[in-house]
Design a protein around this motif. Structure first.
Motif, PDB file in Angstrom:
ATOM      1  N   PHE A 260      -4.051   4.566   8.398  1.00 20.31           N
ATOM      2  CA  PHE A 260      -5.014   3.480   8.540  1.00 20.31           C
ATOM      3  C   PHE A 260      -5.386   3.169   9.989  1.00 20.31           C
ATOM      4  O   PHE A 260      -6.472   2.659  10.246  1.00 20.31           O
ATOM      5  CB  PHE A 260      -4.485   2.208   7.869  1.00 20.31           C
ATOM      6  CG  PHE A 260      -4.462   2.310   6.374  1.00 20.31           C
ATOM      7  CD1 PHE A 260      -5.597   2.043   5.630  1.00 20.31           C
ATOM      8  CD2 PHE A 260      -3.306   2.693   5.710  1.00 20.31           C
ATOM      9  CE1 PHE A 260      -5.586   2.133   4.255  1.00 20.31           C
ATOM     10  CE2 PHE A 260      -3.280   2.792   4.336  1.00 20.31           C
ATOM     11  CZ  PHE A 260      -4.427   2.519   3.600  1.00 20.31           C
TER      12      PHE A 260
ATOM     13  N   ASP B 163       2.654  -2.299  -3.709  1.00 17.80           N
ATOM     14  CA  ASP B 163       1.335  -2.581  -3.136  1.00 17.80           C
ATOM     15  C   ASP B 163       1.370  -3.805  -2.216  1.00 17.80           C
ATOM     16  O   ASP B 163       0.741  -3.808  -1.161  1.00 17.80           O
ATOM     17  CB  ASP B 163       0.295  -2.789  -4.239  1.00 17.80           C
ATOM     18  CG  ASP B 163      -0.003  -1.508  -4.992  1.00 17.80           C
ATOM     19  OD1 ASP B 163       0.215  -0.422  -4.411  1.00 17.80           O
ATOM     20  OD2 ASP B 163      -0.442  -1.592  -6.153  1.00 17.80           O
TER      21      ASP B 163
ATOM     22  N   GLY C  85       0.655  -3.976   1.897  1.00 19.33           N
ATOM     23  CA  GLY C  85      -0.225  -4.951   2.536  1.00 19.33           C
ATOM     24  C   GLY C  85       0.464  -5.681   3.676  1.00 19.33           C
ATOM     25  O   GLY C  85      -0.126  -5.914   4.734  1.00 19.33           O
TER      26      GLY C  85
ATOM     27  N   LYS D  66       0.782  -3.308   6.637  1.00 21.65           N
ATOM     28  CA  LYS D  66      -0.496  -3.209   7.347  1.00 21.65           C
ATOM     29  C   LYS D  66      -0.705  -4.422   8.250  1.00 21.65           C
ATOM     30  O   LYS D  66      -1.150  -4.284   9.388  1.00 21.65           O
ATOM     31  CB  LYS D  66      -1.653  -3.130   6.351  1.00 21.65           C
ATOM     32  CG  LYS D  66      -1.818  -1.812   5.660  1.00 21.65           C
ATOM     33  CD  LYS D  66      -3.049  -1.931   4.758  1.00 21.65           C
ATOM     34  CE  LYS D  66      -3.195  -0.826   3.779  1.00 21.65           C
ATOM     35  NZ  LYS D  66      -4.352  -1.047   2.898  1.00 21.65           N
ATOM     36  N   HIS D  67      -0.399  -5.606   7.723  1.00 22.77           N
ATOM     37  CA  HIS D  67      -0.559  -6.843   8.488  1.00 22.77           C
ATOM     38  C   HIS D  67       0.287  -6.813   9.756  1.00 22.77           C
ATOM     39  O   HIS D  67      -0.190  -7.102  10.853  1.00 22.77           O
ATOM     40  CB  HIS D  67      -0.165  -8.040   7.607  1.00 22.77           C
ATOM     41  CG  HIS D  67      -0.226  -9.359   8.285  1.00 22.77           C
ATOM     42  ND1 HIS D  67      -1.264 -10.232   8.096  1.00 22.77           N
ATOM     43  CD2 HIS D  67       0.623  -9.966   9.148  1.00 22.77           C
ATOM     44  CE1 HIS D  67      -1.048 -11.304   8.834  1.00 22.77           C
ATOM     45  NE2 HIS D  67       0.094 -11.173   9.469  1.00 22.77           N
TER      46      HIS D  67
ATOM     47  N   GLN E 120      -9.562  -6.813   8.515  1.00 19.13           N
ATOM     48  CA  GLN E 120     -10.640  -6.430   7.598  1.00 19.13           C
ATOM     49  C   GLN E 120     -10.841  -4.923   7.561  1.00 19.13           C
ATOM     50  O   GLN E 120     -11.058  -4.346   6.496  1.00 19.13           O
ATOM     51  CB  GLN E 120     -11.945  -7.114   8.005  1.00 19.13           C
ATOM     52  CG  GLN E 120     -12.099  -8.502   7.440  1.00 19.13           C
ATOM     53  CD  GLN E 120     -13.509  -9.032   7.645  1.00 19.13           C
ATOM     54  OE1 GLN E 120     -14.159  -8.707   8.625  1.00 19.13           O
ATOM     55  NE2 GLN E 120     -13.969  -9.831   6.700  1.00 19.13           N
ATOM     56  N   GLN E 121     -10.770  -4.270   8.713  1.00 20.26           N
ATOM     57  CA  GLN E 121     -10.993  -2.829   8.779  1.00 20.26           C
ATOM     58  C   GLN E 121      -9.971  -2.053   7.967  1.00 20.26           C
ATOM     59  O   GLN E 121     -10.303  -1.075   7.299  1.00 20.26           O
ATOM     60  CB  GLN E 121     -10.949  -2.342  10.223  1.00 20.26           C
ATOM     61  CG  GLN E 121     -12.140  -2.736  11.054  1.00 20.26           C
ATOM     62  CD  GLN E 121     -11.975  -2.360  12.518  1.00 20.26           C
ATOM     63  OE1 GLN E 121     -11.040  -1.642  12.876  1.00 20.26           O
ATOM     64  NE2 GLN E 121     -12.867  -2.863  13.354  1.00 20.26           N
TER      65      GLN E 121
ATOM     66  N   GLY F 143      -7.973  -3.405   5.575  1.00 19.83           N
ATOM     67  CA  GLY F 143      -7.757  -3.995   4.256  1.00 19.83           C
ATOM     68  C   GLY F 143      -6.411  -4.662   4.110  1.00 19.83           C
ATOM     69  O   GLY F 143      -5.805  -4.633   3.036  1.00 19.83           O
TER      70      GLY F 143
END
Length: 155
Positions: A17, A59, A63, A66-67, A93-94, A96
């Motif tokens: 990502f 999932d 998330g 990613k954060h 946002q980019q 997700g």
């Protein structure tokens, strides 16, 4: 999922990502109560709450990773890495990533029983209710400067 699998997952997410390598540690911290994870500024490590994996699944954990990687990469680049910064919100946002994680169902605030202490002025009869007990020899009534006594005690 063990620590090695978590480390590998974090490195894979970072490459996929963000297109950048994650060169620090990602570990589970079982002392985290209400947050999904945290990025440590001093060591650049990421700590994650294992209960989010158990309660909400893989999932939700992805998330959260990613954060935290958003905090990680922006901090290392010298950009705005805090929640209020535009760089941070745009990167979320980019890739997700969620801005906030889903609350845990198992975390419930325990209400502590509050013991109230009742005092009365011997001069004017004014009543005082306090959560903390205090020494009646050191304090006086705020109205008439009379002596205070604990209700139920004899003067």
């Amino acid at each position: 999922m063990n620590e090695r699998e978590l480390q590998q997952l974090t490195e894979d997410i970072s490459e996929q990502f963000f297109g950048k390598a994650f060169r620090h540690q990602a570990v589970f911290n079982d002392r985290l109560k209400t947050t999904g994870g945290r990025y440590l500024l001093g060591t650049h490590h990421i700590e994650l709450n294992r209960r989010y994996l158990e309660e909400h699944g893989r999932d939700e954990l992805i998330g959260i990773i990613k954060h935290e990687l958003c905090h990680y990469h922006l901090h290392l680049e010298g950009k705005g890495y805090q929640h209020r910064d535009r760089d941070f919100r745009e990167l979320l946002q980019q890739v997700g990533a969620p801005r906030f994680c889903t609350p845990l169902k198992t975390v419930q605030k325990k209400k502590r029983a509050v013991t109230l202490h009742y005092y009365v002025c011997t001069g004017c009869g004014r009543h005082y209710t306090r959560k903390r007990r205090f020494d009646t020899t050191r304090y006086v009534c705020g109205i008439c400067h009379g002596k205070l006594k604990k209700e139920g005690e004899k003067a």
